[in-house]
Each structure stands twice: as structure tokens, then as C-alpha cells.
Design a protein around this motif. Structure first.
Motif, PDB file in Angstrom:
ATOM      1  N   LYS A   1      33.618  -9.100  25.089  1.00 55.46           N
ATOM      2  CA  LYS A   1      34.376  -9.302  23.834  1.00 55.46           C
ATOM      3  C   LYS A   1      32.847  -9.626  22.930  1.00 55.46           C
ATOM      4  N   LYS A   2      32.031  -9.910  24.412  1.00 49.39           N
ATOM      5  CA  LYS A   2      30.638 -10.056  23.772  1.00 49.39           C
ATOM      6  C   LYS A   2      29.744  -8.431  23.047  1.00 49.39           C
ATOM      7  N   GLY A   3      30.999  -7.475  22.976  1.00 52.69           N
ATOM      8  CA  GLY A   3      30.446  -6.011  22.618  1.00 52.69           C
ATOM      9  C   GLY A   3      30.015  -5.581  23.993  1.00 52.69           C
ATOM     10  N   GLY A   4      30.518  -5.916  24.195  1.00 51.86           N
ATOM     11  CA  GLY A   4      29.806  -4.585  25.994  1.00 51.86           C
ATOM     12  C   GLY A   4      30.784  -3.214  26.201  1.00 51.86           C
TER      13      GLY A   4
ATOM     14  N   ILE B   1      28.669  -8.663  30.603  1.00 49.53           N
ATOM     15  CA  ILE B   1      28.123  -7.668  31.040  1.00 49.53           C
ATOM     16  C   ILE B   1      27.542  -7.393  32.838  1.00 49.53           C
ATOM     17  N   GLY B   2      27.135  -6.188  32.834  1.00 44.95           N
ATOM     18  CA  GLY B   2      26.111  -5.670  34.453  1.00 44.95           C
ATOM     19  C   GLY B   2      27.490  -5.601  35.170  1.00 44.95           C
ATOM     20  N   ASP B   3      28.743  -5.882  35.297  1.00 48.16           N
ATOM     21  CA  ASP B   3      29.042  -6.166  36.430  1.00 48.16           C
ATOM     22  C   ASP B   3      30.233  -4.447  37.001  1.00 48.16           C
ATOM     23  N   ILE B   4      29.951  -4.422  38.071  1.00 49.31           N
ATOM     24  CA  ILE B   4      30.387  -3.420  38.653  1.00 49.31           C
ATOM     25  C   ILE B   4      31.842  -3.542  38.860  1.00 49.31           C
ATOM     26  N   VAL B   5      32.516  -2.340  38.808  1.00 44.61           N
ATOM     27  CA  VAL B   5      33.244  -2.327  39.914  1.00 44.61           C
ATOM     28  C   VAL B   5      33.739  -1.608  40.560  1.00 44.61           C
ATOM     29  N   HIS B   6      33.232  -1.661  42.061  1.00 44.43           N
ATOM     30  CA  HIS B   6      34.064  -0.662  42.982  1.00 44.43           C
ATOM     31  C   HIS B   6      35.147  -0.500  43.826  1.00 44.43           C
ATOM     32  N   ILE B   7      35.393   0.468  44.827  1.00 50.19           N
ATOM     33  CA  ILE B   7      36.924   0.855  45.281  1.00 50.19           C
ATOM     34  C   ILE B   7      37.181  -0.293  45.320  1.00 50.19           C
ATOM     35  N   SER B   8      36.389  -0.751  46.473  1.00 47.36           N
ATOM     36  CA  SER B   8      36.705  -2.299  47.142  1.00 47.36           C
ATOM     37  C   SER B   8      37.136  -3.408  46.622  1.00 47.36           C
ATOM     38  N   ASP B   9      37.022  -3.667  45.316  1.00 46.34           N
ATOM     39  CA  ASP B   9      38.076  -4.464  44.241  1.00 46.34           C
ATOM     40  C   ASP B   9      38.964  -3.866  44.464  1.00 46.34           C
ATOM     41  N   VAL B  10      39.417  -2.915  44.460  1.00 46.74           N
ATOM     42  CA  VAL B  10      40.694  -2.315  43.538  1.00 46.74           C
ATOM     43  C   VAL B  10      42.333  -2.908  44.938  1.00 46.74           C
ATOM     44  N   THR B  11      43.042  -3.253  44.428  1.00 49.41           N
ATOM     45  CA  THR B  11      44.498  -3.581  45.831  1.00 49.41           C
ATOM     46  C   THR B  11      44.869  -2.149  45.730  1.00 49.41           C
ATOM     47  N   LEU B  12      45.390  -1.495  46.459  1.00 48.62           N
ATOM     48  CA  LEU B  12      45.457   0.047  46.688  1.00 48.62           C
ATOM     49  C   LEU B  12      46.839  -0.342  46.978  1.00 48.62           C
ATOM     50  N   PRO B  13      47.518   0.824  47.074  1.00 53.13           N
ATOM     51  CA  PRO B  13      49.095   0.910  47.094  1.00 53.13           C
ATOM     52  C   PRO B  13      49.118   0.373  48.955  1.00 53.13           C
ATOM     53  N   GLU B  14      49.969   0.188  49.252  1.00 47.75           N
ATOM     54  CA  GLU B  14      50.178   0.503  50.711  1.00 47.75           C
ATOM     55  C   GLU B  14      50.386   1.331  51.462  1.00 47.75           C
ATOM     56  N   GLY B  15      49.372   1.844  52.545  1.00 48.98           N
ATOM     57  CA  GLY B  15      49.078   3.304  52.919  1.00 48.98           C
ATOM     58  C   GLY B  15      48.741   3.694  52.077  1.00 48.98           C
ATOM     59  N   ALA B  16      47.640   4.364  50.797  1.00 46.79           N
ATOM     60  CA  ALA B  16      46.281   4.610  50.831  1.00 46.79           C
ATOM     61  C   ALA B  16      45.349   4.313  50.941  1.00 46.79           C
TER      62      ALA B  16
ATOM     63  N   VAL C   1      31.892   3.364  43.397  1.00 46.35           N
ATOM     64  CA  VAL C   1      31.839   2.833  41.642  1.00 46.35           C
ATOM     65  C   VAL C   1      32.499   3.474  41.000  1.00 46.35           C
ATOM     66  N   ILE C   2      33.326   2.749  40.579  1.00 41.29           N
ATOM     67  CA  ILE C   2      34.976   2.713  39.923  1.00 41.29           C
ATOM     68  C   ILE C   2      34.485   3.024  38.252  1.00 41.29           C
ATOM     69  N   ALA C   3      34.385   1.214  37.467  1.00 37.81           N
ATOM     70  CA  ALA C   3      33.370   1.932  36.324  1.00 37.81           C
ATOM     71  C   ALA C   3      32.799   0.178  36.219  1.00 37.81           C
ATOM     72  N   ASN C   4      32.274   0.220  35.069  1.00 35.38           N
ATOM     73  CA  ASN C   4      31.269  -1.139  34.593  1.00 35.38           C
ATOM     74  C   ASN C   4      31.260  -1.267  33.334  1.00 35.38           C
ATOM     75  N   ILE C   5      30.515  -2.609  33.668  1.00 34.72           N
ATOM     76  CA  ILE C   5      30.485  -3.117  32.040  1.00 34.72           C
ATOM     77  C   ILE C   5      29.270  -3.227  31.458  1.00 34.72           C
ATOM     78  N   SER C   6      28.748  -2.362  30.857  1.00 32.14           N
ATOM     79  CA  SER C   6      27.062  -2.214  30.301  1.00 32.14           C
ATOM     80  C   SER C   6      26.861  -3.007  28.681  1.00 32.14           C
ATOM     81  N   ALA C   7      25.207  -3.322  29.068  1.00 36.57           N
ATOM     82  CA  ALA C   7      25.256  -3.922  27.521  1.00 36.57           C
ATOM     83  C   ALA C   7      25.507  -2.827  25.811  1.00 36.57           C
ATOM     84  N   PRO C   8      25.996  -3.612  24.663  1.00 42.24           N
ATOM     85  CA  PRO C   8      26.010  -2.739  24.022  1.00 42.24           C
ATOM     86  C   PRO C   8      25.059  -1.426  23.760  1.00 42.24           C
TER      87      PRO C   8
END
Length: 212
Positions: free
Chosen positions: A123-126, A157-172, A181-188
Motif C-alpha cells: 500500500k505504501k508503494g513497496g 516494506i523490508g519484510d522477507i518470506v522464508h520457506i519456514s513461514d509457509v504452511t506446507l501441505p501434509e506430507g510435503a 527466501v521465497i519473496a520479499n517486499i522491497s522499497a519503491p
């Protein structure tokens, strides 16, 4: 769950040996063998052009296919080897492994991102920077997820999504041990440029002070 396992069409090859394989190639086919599981090895032919197209699409060796052979029950397979011509680099033979529904297999699974509109940083333009649009997971052949989901709600802005932040399907589980790292929100880009200009000005001022 995954409902779109791609089909791989083939026909049973009646002859075996080098002579039959050469004839298949002359007929515009790529000879191959299906093995493993509870069935006997099955010699097959795959249309050359269709196989080449799938090879060019990428990740052929890590894609699960639904093998369709006339007169045979459909079976899930994964390619274990593609032999190629040493000069032309074109496929000359293919090995396919049958999988039981309980078999464990490494596959690349698509990542879906949701709730961008609820991410304060965006929303801030990130900018959402996707590092891994797909993640390689160990999954069960009979229970393959169509995708995994990353919820962006609340991310700044500046937050990072790691694989540990994701709920994986059972058994995966990831094939990589580290918390990647899967993704991040960077500054504009405008803010990054302004920040860079400020840093350069500060550096210049510091150099001027040291010169005096």
C-alpha cells in the motif's frame, strides 16, 4: 490438490533390440522403456516432435506425467533418463519410472501469493519481489499439491518470506535444508534512489571532512 498432471502419450513397441529402436527413429518416434512398480518393463515409442516440445518446456526430469498407452491402464511416471545424440543433442531414447501412489518424489510446486491488497508495505508503494516462483518439494505421488500459498497480509516494506513461514501441505517438505527466501517486499525504486543519493552525499561530506 493437483488435478492437472500432464499427459504423456506413447504407443507400445512390439519389437525390442537395436533394430526395432532404429526403425522407431526412422518412423519419427523416440523409443523408450517403462519400468518399476509392479508391472513388467514395457517398451514404448513416443512421437519425436511431441517429446522434443516437452523437453524444451523445461524441467522434464522433475515433472510427473500421466502416461497413456493404448491398451494399457494409465500410470504415473517420471523420467529417469533421456539419451541424446552426441552431435545433434536430440533425444534418442527415454527411460520412464512407474510410481506407486505412496512413492516419494521431488517436484517443483508453483507458489501462489494472496492478499497483496492487505499488505501495508505494498500500500505504501513497496514492490513484491518473487525470488522463487516455484519451490522443489518432496511429495507423495498420490497426493501432489497444485500449489503452495504465501499470505502477504500484514507484511511491510523490508519484510522477507522464508520457506519456514509457509504452511506446507501434509506430507510435503522442502528438498533444501536451509531456510531459503521465497519473496520479499522491497522499497519503491524512488525511495531506494533517494536513499542512495543521501548515502553518496554523506560519504562525500565525510571524505571532505577527512581531507581538511
Amino acid at each position: 490438490m493437483a488435478g492437472q498432471i500432464p499427459d504423456l502419450h506413447a504407443e507400445a513397441r512390439t519389437g525390442t533390440g537395436k533394430g526395432a529402436a532404429r526403425q522407431a527413429r526412422r518412423d519419427g518416434m523416440v523409443p523408450g522403456i517403462v519400468y518399476g512398480g509392479e508391472g513388467e518393463p514395457l517398451p514404448i515409442n513416443i512421437p519425436f516432435n511431441k517429446l522434443l516440445k516437452k523437453l524444451k518446456e523445461g524441467r522434464f526430469l522433475s515433472t510427473l506425467f500421466n502416461l497413456k498407452v493404448e491398451g494399457q491402464e494409465d500410470v504415473r511416471v517420471i523420467c529417469r533418463n533421456v539419451q541424446r545424440d552426441v552431435v545433434k543433442d536430440l533425444p534418442t531414447h527415454i527411460d520412464l519410472l512407474r510410481l506407486r501412489r505412496t512413492s516419494q518424489i521431488a517436484l517443483f510446486i508453483h507458489v501462489d501469493f494472496i492478499n497483496e491488497e492487505e499488505a501495508p508495505g505494498i500500500k505504501k508503494g513497496g514492490v513484491l519481489t518473487v525470488v522463487r516462483p516455484e519451490v522443489e518439494l518432496m511429495v507423495t505421488a498420490g497426493d501432489i499439491p497444485e500449489s503452495i500459498t504465501v499470505d502477504l497480509a500484514g507484511l511491510n516494506i523490508g519484510d522477507i518470506v522464508h520457506i519456514s513461514d509457509v504452511t506446507l501441505p501434509e506430507g510435503a517438505k522442502p528438498t533444501v535444508d536451509r531456510d531459503f527466501v521465497i519473496a520479499n517486499i522491497s522499497a519503491p525504486s524512488s525511495l531506494r534512489s533517494a536513499g542512495d543519493d543521501e548515502e553518496e552525499a554523506a560519504d562525500a561530506e565525510a571524505e571532505g571532512d577527512s581531507a581538511e
